[in-house]
Design an enzyme around this catalytic site. Structure first.
Site, PDB file in Angstrom:
ATOM      1  N   SER A 235       0.849  -1.021  -0.111  1.00 23.68           N
ATOM      2  CA  SER A 235      -0.227  -0.023  -0.041  1.00 23.68           C
ATOM      3  C   SER A 235       0.843   1.163   0.110  1.00 23.68           C
ATOM      4  O   SER A 235       1.829   1.423  -0.926  1.00 23.68           O
ATOM      5  CB  SER A 235      -0.956  -0.032   1.251  1.00 23.68           C
ATOM      6  OG  SER A 235      -1.925   1.047   0.950  1.00 23.68           O
ATOM      7  N   GLU A 361      -9.095  -3.775  -5.244  1.00 23.25           N
ATOM      8  CA  GLU A 361      -8.513  -2.836  -4.348  1.00 23.25           C
ATOM      9  C   GLU A 361      -9.519  -1.750  -4.060  1.00 23.25           C
ATOM     10  O   GLU A 361      -9.091  -1.052  -3.088  1.00 23.25           O
ATOM     11  CB  GLU A 361      -7.355  -2.100  -5.289  1.00 23.25           C
ATOM     12  CG  GLU A 361      -6.081  -3.055  -5.557  1.00 23.25           C
ATOM     13  CD  GLU A 361      -5.225  -2.978  -4.444  1.00 23.25           C
ATOM     14  OE1 GLU A 361      -5.675  -2.512  -3.574  1.00 23.25           O
ATOM     15  OE2 GLU A 361      -4.266  -3.897  -4.464  1.00 23.25           O
ATOM     16  N   HIS A 471      -8.160  -4.558  -0.721  1.00 18.90           N
ATOM     17  CA  HIS A 471      -6.728  -4.067  -0.522  1.00 18.90           C
ATOM     18  C   HIS A 471      -6.279  -4.629   0.658  1.00 18.90           C
ATOM     19  O   HIS A 471      -7.265  -4.624   1.800  1.00 18.90           O
ATOM     20  CB  HIS A 471      -7.031  -2.549  -0.211  1.00 18.90           C
ATOM     21  CG  HIS A 471      -5.607  -1.719  -0.130  1.00 18.90           C
ATOM     22  ND1 HIS A 471      -4.621  -1.567  -0.982  1.00 18.90           N
ATOM     23  CD2 HIS A 471      -5.171  -1.048   0.849  1.00 18.90           C
ATOM     24  CE1 HIS A 471      -4.085  -0.984  -0.603  1.00 18.90           C
ATOM     25  NE2 HIS A 471      -4.177  -0.625   0.638  1.00 18.90           N
TER      26      HIS A 471
END
Length: 550
Positions: A235, A361, A471
């Site tokens: 991330s 995501e 995510h």
């Protein structure tokens, strides 16, 4: 569900730290740095040294200033526990008011903090896990982990690097793992013209660079090889890795030789002036408006006062979602142009790299805008939040690629299910592609001809209600001992994810053959697929992001 989602985002899925059985205790290991003796912890075949300061505390006049190298060590140091996490924003979930909201706030901002450790401005520490058998002559490859959290939250204490080292020993491919803290939120990514003029933008990225310099100087004493460092993150950590690749004209200064990115690439961010309103808000809230030097005034504000001012700014779970208040921006020093323009100009470190994303995501970040339920509201949201300079025709064209048909939205491949609102899956698709999928494909297509590259797509945990392969779900695959752990270890050793582990061969990514490793649920855990999905939509999002960076 929201609590579980948040913990996934922060990395609490790094459950090996919690679930691993206690290892037999051995005599405490020590390492001497300069004239300082650090005492760590022995755990089976692994030694760990925690909470080592790699830079001077960024307090007083060093707050909102470039990191300063730590002075030569002397005396004795207890390296048996993690150091402070850096100050960060309170986590505000979009749950409204009431008992559920109050309970969730307590769990996240109080109980969660109990397992992640204390917070303080004296936070520039790192941690080292190394085979107990390693000596200064071992010269083992090194993986440096950069945590995620939207550049606003996070720390190292929930990530146990010991599992990575243990897998490397099992494969007879030993590595050393380093994890680092860096400044986040306003402390690390203050924006505005005052910040640019002072040359103190992107301090969190500068912290990471300083940690890499520390590794060059000291990691050999832990058994590592400073010439064989791979930077690795998830991330915001993966975006950080990408930005370390594009800074300094692509010159690595010998600080790293490989890069591994989970859900992060050179993102479409613009000038540091785009964050001026957030700078102005904390200047006003802290009583610094009348100061002749507002930046210097902020350095002297009590931490609690500054914390309240920062907490009042939008966070990653605010309505504006991935249009973050605090994140890397073009500052003229660390980033001399937008990251994607730097890629286009060839300002990229020519090192082998791996980059990949989760399939869904955008779902996690679309929980914050569930009140957007019509075509008109979606059009307005996308324009006002992400592309205020775009024309109506441009936004309309984007929406022709990302339609309201829920069977085509994210979580992908779930048909009519998971449509929390008529627009939720559509927004999830757009937001996921804008910040994650499109920048990844852009980076690969521009660089795969210049250097070795591999790509992956994680479609695991697809049955997660409303979120799918969300995510941060791939964190499990590394820190909880999944197959990506072996691929990582092999890449750190050989600059190639393939090696001794009995795993499916991972093909190199090329523009002519854009193949990627796809991680799946079920009896067939891996397959090689083509990186060609949503080609028109992703191509157009890339075009718009180059034209209208955040």
């Amino acid at each position: 569900m929201a609590i579980r989602v948040l913990l996934a985002c922060l990395g609490a899925f790094a459950s090996s730290a919690v679930l691993a059985a206690p290892a037999p205790r051995a005599s405490a290991p020590t390492v001497t740095l300069d004239s300082g003796t650090f005492t760590g912890v022995a755990s089976g075949k692994i030694n760990k040294f925690l909470g080592i300061p790699y830079a001077q505390p960024p307090t007083g006049d060093l707050r909102f200033n470039l990191p300063q190298s730590v002075a030569a060590y002397s005396g004795s140091y207890d390296a048996t526990s993690f150091g402070n996490e850096c100050p960060q924003q309170a986590i505000n979930l979009p749950l409204g008011n009431g008992l559920l909201a109050n309970e969730t706030n307590f769990i996240i901002n109080t109980a969660y903090r109990l397992i992640t450790g204390p917070i303080g401005e004296d936070c520039l520490h790192l941690n080292v896990w190394t085979p107990a058998s390693a000596t200064p002559n071992s010269k083992l490859p090194v993986a440096m982990w950069i945590f995620g959290g939207g550049f606003e939250i996070g720390g190292t204490s929930i990530y146990d690097g010991g599992g990575i080292v243990q897998r490397s020993l099992d494969l007879n491919e030993p590595v050393v793992v380093v994890s680092i803290n860096y400044r986040v939120s306003a402390w690390g990514f203050l924006a505005g013209s005052e910040v640019k003029a002072a040359g103190v933008g992107n301090l969190g990225l500068q912290d990471q660079r300083e940690a890499l310099r520390w590794i060059q100087k000291y990691i050999g004493l832990f058994g590592g090889d400073p010439s064989k460092v791979t930077i690795w993150g998830e991330s915001a950590g993966a975006i950080s890795v990408a930005l370390q690749m594009v800074t300094n004209g692509g010159n690595t200064e010998g600080l790293f030789r490989g890069a591994f990115m989970e859900s992060g690439s050179p993102i479409p961010v613009g000038d540091i002036s785009h964050g001026q309103k957030y700078y102005d808000s904390i200047v006003a809230a802290t009583g610094c408006s009348g100061a002749s030097d507002t930046l210097q005034c902020l350095r002297g504000v009590p931490l609690n006062t500054l914390q309240k001012a920062v907490d009042a700014t939008p966070g990653i779970f605010s309505y504006q979602s991935l249009n973050l208040a605090w994140l890397p921006r073009v500052d003229g020093v660390f980033l001399t142009d937008t990251p994607q323009n730097l890629v286009l100009s060839g300002s990229v470190a020519k090192v082998p790299f791996i980059t990949g994303d989760c399939d869904d995501e955008g779902t996690l970040f679309s929980l914050t805008n569930l009140n957007v339920t019509t075509d008109s509201e979606t059009r307005t949201y996308i324009h006002d939040t992400y592309m205020p300079a775009a024309s109506t025709d441009e936004v309309n064209k984007l929406l022709t690629y990302y339609t309201a048909d829920i069977t085509n939205g994210s979580p992908y491949d779930t048909g009519i299910f998971n449509a929390l609102t008529p627009q939720y899956k559509r927004l999830a698709g757009i937001q996921g592609d804008l910040v994650f999928q499109a920048p990844r494909r852009f980076f690969l297509q521009k660089q795969a001809g210049a250097q070795k590259a591999w790509s992956f797509l994680s479609k695991r945990l697809k049955a997660f209600p409303a979120l799918g392969s969300a995510h941060a779900t791939d964190i499990l695959n590394v820190f909880a001992g999944g197959d990506m752990t072996s691929y990582l270890v092999q890449f750190v050793n050989n600059l190639d994810p393939n090696g001794k582990a009995n795993l499916l061969q991972w093909p190199q990514y090329t523009t002519a053959s854009p193949k990627q490793m796809t991680f799946l649920d079920g009896l067939t855990p891996r397959e090689v697929t083509d990186d060609t999905y949503r080609a028109e939509g992703i191509s157009y999002i890339t075009e718009l992001s180059l034209k209208y960076p955040l």
